[in-house]
Write a protein that holds these residues in place. Structure first.
Motif, PDB file in Angstrom:
ATOM      1  N   LYS A  35       0.855  -1.181   0.000  1.00  0.00           N
ATOM      2  CA  LYS A  35       0.000   0.000   0.000  1.00  0.00           C
ATOM      3  C   LYS A  35       0.893   1.233   0.000  1.00  0.00           C
ATOM      4  N   ASN A  71      -0.670   7.539   1.150  1.00  0.00           N
ATOM      5  CA  ASN A  71      -1.804   8.325   0.673  1.00  0.00           C
ATOM      6  C   ASN A  71      -1.408   9.803   0.692  1.00  0.00           C
ATOM      7  N   THR A 118      -4.878  13.264   0.470  1.00  0.00           N
ATOM      8  CA  THR A 118      -6.046  12.723   1.167  1.00  0.00           C
ATOM      9  C   THR A 118      -7.350  13.310   0.641  1.00  0.00           C
ATOM     10  N   THR A 129      -6.641   5.775  -3.209  1.00  0.00           N
ATOM     11  CA  THR A 129      -5.452   5.177  -2.615  1.00  0.00           C
ATOM     12  C   THR A 129      -4.826   4.285  -3.667  1.00  0.00           C
ATOM     13  N   SER A 180      -5.870  10.439  -9.487  1.00  0.00           N
ATOM     14  CA  SER A 180      -5.110  10.253  -8.247  1.00  0.00           C
ATOM     15  C   SER A 180      -3.873  11.133  -8.248  1.00  0.00           C
ATOM     16  N   ASP A 222      -1.661  10.567  -5.705  1.00  0.00           N
ATOM     17  CA  ASP A 222      -0.773   9.819  -4.813  1.00  0.00           C
ATOM     18  C   ASP A 222       0.493   9.371  -5.528  1.00  0.00           C
TER      19      ASP A 222
END
Length: 310
Positions: A240, A243, A246, A251, A292, A294
């Motif tokens: 994982k 992140n 946020t 994620t 995203s 991330d």
């Protein structure tokens, strides 16, 4: 920072009941070449099958005594080389890593990514000719040529890696998936190609898990297919990722197949709640889902492929 692209989204199209590329762009506003310090661009026209295609190149402005890697980047359906460069800000890779980037165009509206396509347009042959001519004309290292693409360009990247793995050292597909027709002819290519995939679970155009009668397999099965080709272990290492943003509602999970028999690797970035977008780009057309922040898609692609030589 990435810059956005304003575009008008035209009617959704269907091909054999599968919305593979569900939008067509009538215009790409503001898709211009962004000046980048230390980076020079030029265009070269290649005639193949009687069709002239003009490829956009980015290269370091400073001369080098050694040959450089080259990343071939394939645009999405309805796009063009300038729009793809604008979306991904690939010039920053040229500036920061001293690489060359080639952005070729389609001949007739889209890339012919299906091996059972009845069109006479030979995109595999064109891309091979482009790579060969680039190596012959410019200080490009033939052993460090890589390919990536977004959407339709990602699908073409997957097909090219199956059919001409002798031309590229590694590849990455963003919002792409293996067609069943391609799986059928891609069980044992002449050599294994390291492959990275980046896909959103909420992608409504290239679905992460299409239905039973879709013309593609699932994204996880696509990655597993490449892991098998590369002689990797059955189970990936799953991580994982932080992140970082946020507020974007996503994620990211990275599945890595390592220790492959060929010394290669396969990676799958699963963007939970991610749409049909290029990660890290502020471009997010309202009908294509969430982007995203991330990961930086352009940097993730380069960091993967750069580890390999042919």
């Amino acid at each position: 920072m990435y810059r956005g692209i304003d575009r008008r989204v035209a009617n959704t199209i269907c091909r054999v009941g599968f919305a593979l590329m569900a939008w067509l762009t009538s215009t790409v506003a503001h898709a211009y070449i962004v000046p980048t310090s230390g980076v020079t661009y030029f265009k070269t026209t290649t005639t193949y099958q009687g069709v002239a295609r003009t490829t956009l190149y980015f290269k370091p402005t400073a001369a080098s005594t050694s040959k450089a890697p080259m990343l071939v980047m394939l645009h999405y359906k309805g796009g063009n080389p300038e729009a793809m460069a604008y979306l991904t800000e690939v010039q920053e890779l040229v500036r920061d890593f001293g690489i060359w980037v080639a952005l070729p165009p389609v001949a007739d509206g889209d890339w012919h990514d299906d091996p059972k396509d009845t069109s006479t347009t030979d995109d595999v042959g064109f891309l091979s000719t482009l790579i060969d001519s680039s190596v012959a004309a410019y200080p490009v290292d033939a052993k460090r040529v890589y390919m990536t693409g977004f959407s339709d360009g990602a699908m073409m990247t997957l097909r090219y890696a199956c059919q001409r793995p002798d031309k590229i050292a590694a590849a990455a597909a963003v919002s792409g998936v293996m067609l069943k027709n391609l799986v059928n002819v891609c069980s044992s290519p002449m050599r294994a190609t390291p492959m990275a995939m980046i896909n959103g679970t909420a992608d409504t155009i290239v679905k992460y898990s299409p239905g039973k009668y879709a013309i593609s397999i699932t994204v996880p099965d696509s990655a597993k297919h490449w892991a098998k080709i590369n002689g990797c272990g059955a189970a990936p290492v799953v991580t994982k990722l932080p992140n970082v943003s946020t507020s974007d509602g996503t994620t990211v999970q990275l599945s890595s197949w390592l220790g492959c028999a060929t010394g290669n690797a396969v990676q799958l970035y699963t963007i939970n709640n991610g749409g049909h977008t290029w990660p890290g780009s502020p471009y997010n057309a309202s009908k294509q889902g969430v982007t995203s922040y991330d990961i930086n898609g352009t940097l993730a692609v380069w960091e993967f492929v750069r580890a390999f030589t042919r």
